[in-house]
Design an enzyme around this catalytic site. Structure first.
Site, PDB file in Angstrom:
ATOM      1  N   CYS A 154       5.286  -0.526  -2.598  1.00  0.00           N
ATOM      2  CA  CYS A 154       5.627   0.114  -1.330  1.00  0.00           C
ATOM      3  C   CYS A 154       4.369   0.713  -0.714  1.00  0.00           C
ATOM      4  O   CYS A 154       3.307   0.676  -1.305  1.00  0.00           O
ATOM      5  CB  CYS A 154       6.688   1.179  -1.532  1.00  0.00           C
ATOM      6  SG  CYS A 154       6.419   2.212  -2.952  1.00  0.00           S
ATOM      7  N   ILE A 155       4.489   1.285   0.484  1.00  0.00           N
ATOM      8  CA  ILE A 155       3.320   1.796   1.188  1.00  0.00           C
ATOM      9  C   ILE A 155       2.724   3.007   0.476  1.00  0.00           C
ATOM     10  O   ILE A 155       3.373   3.662  -0.322  1.00  0.00           O
ATOM     11  CB  ILE A 155       3.684   2.130   2.643  1.00  0.00           C
ATOM     12  CG1 ILE A 155       4.863   3.097   2.704  1.00  0.00           C
ATOM     13  CG2 ILE A 155       3.941   0.873   3.439  1.00  0.00           C
ATOM     14  CD1 ILE A 155       5.254   3.481   4.095  1.00  0.00           C
TER      15      ILE A 155
END
Length: 245
Positions: A154-155
């Site tokens: 994920c970011i």
């Protein structure tokens, strides 16, 4: 989704290392042993070597790799701060290749994340598998969809939220505010993981002193490029301050 970035101090890099193993084709982040390639100091005019910073890229291009403006801004501010920079990327195939003129996958193309990231690094790049936390004072992850597709699950601020319970991060504001913050919903995902989201403007950076994590909204906000550049500058300044402690 937009670009974000986070500072991971050496202990956070070490803590995050096990999270890389489940990603197909990606070897663990933290290894023992020496780094075979010398650190590449961008802009040798810096008066003296400063903090040793690892910059982790995830390709070349906002929709399938690293956001180039963010990576460039980070390098400029690190250079101004006299940091000693070594650039890394995973030696794995990209999830897919996006035709940036259309915003759609190019089904016939395949690319390598390390080879693509080398474009940004001007060839001075090392396989991410060789990164050792003991050799660096800090690590910075520029944003771009590649951070989610090629590098991590994920970011960047969400990565910190996953590995550090209660960590404080920012992805900007928590309301869309008429489209200025189109990815404001990310803040709720961060809270759901047990982390604390701190509201900040695009030119600001948030510092979690306890965990030594620094984040800034960057392209989470729809605004002029120079505002994003200023926010990245604030983040890098805080990173280098922490690295000197």
């Amino acid at each position: 989704m937009a670009a974000v970035r986070a500072l991971l101090a050496p202990r956070l890099v070490a803590a995050a290392a096990p999270t890389f193993a489940p990603v197909p084709g990606l070897r663990p982040l933290l290894l023992t042993g020496p780094v075979p390639a010398p650190r590449a100091a961008f802009h040798g005019s810096a008066p003296r070597p400063g903090a040793r910073v690892a910059l982790v890229l995830s390709g070349c291009g906002v929709y399938d790799g690293t956001e180039l403006h963010e990576a460039s801004a980070v390098l400029v501010h690190l250079s101004r701060g006299g940091a000693e920079v070594q650039i890394f990327a995973p030696n794995v195939p990209q999830m897919h290749v996006i035709d940036h003129t259309k915003g759609q996958p190019s089904e016939s193309e395949t690319r390598n994340v390390l080879a693509e990231s080398a474009r940004i690094a001007r060839g001075k790049i090392t396989d991410l598998a060789q990164l050792s936390a003991a050799n660096h004072d800090a690590a910075i992850f520029p944003g771009g969809f590649g951070a989610a597709k090629n590098l991590l699950c994920c970011i960047a601020p969400v990565l910190a939220a996953k590995v550090l319970p209660g960590v404080e991060v920012t992805v900007g504001h928590e309301q869309e505010e008429g489209g200025k913050w189109p990815y404001a919903g990310t803040a709720e995902a961060i809270k759901a993981m047990g982390a604390k989201h701190c509201v900040k403007g695009v030119t600001e950076a948030h510092v979690d002193q306890k965990n030594k994590v620094v984040t800034t909204p960057a392209f989470m906000c729809e605004t002029a490029l120079h505002h994003i550049h200023d926010g990245i500058g604030a983040m890098v300044t805080k990173v280098l301050e922490l690295a000197r402690k």
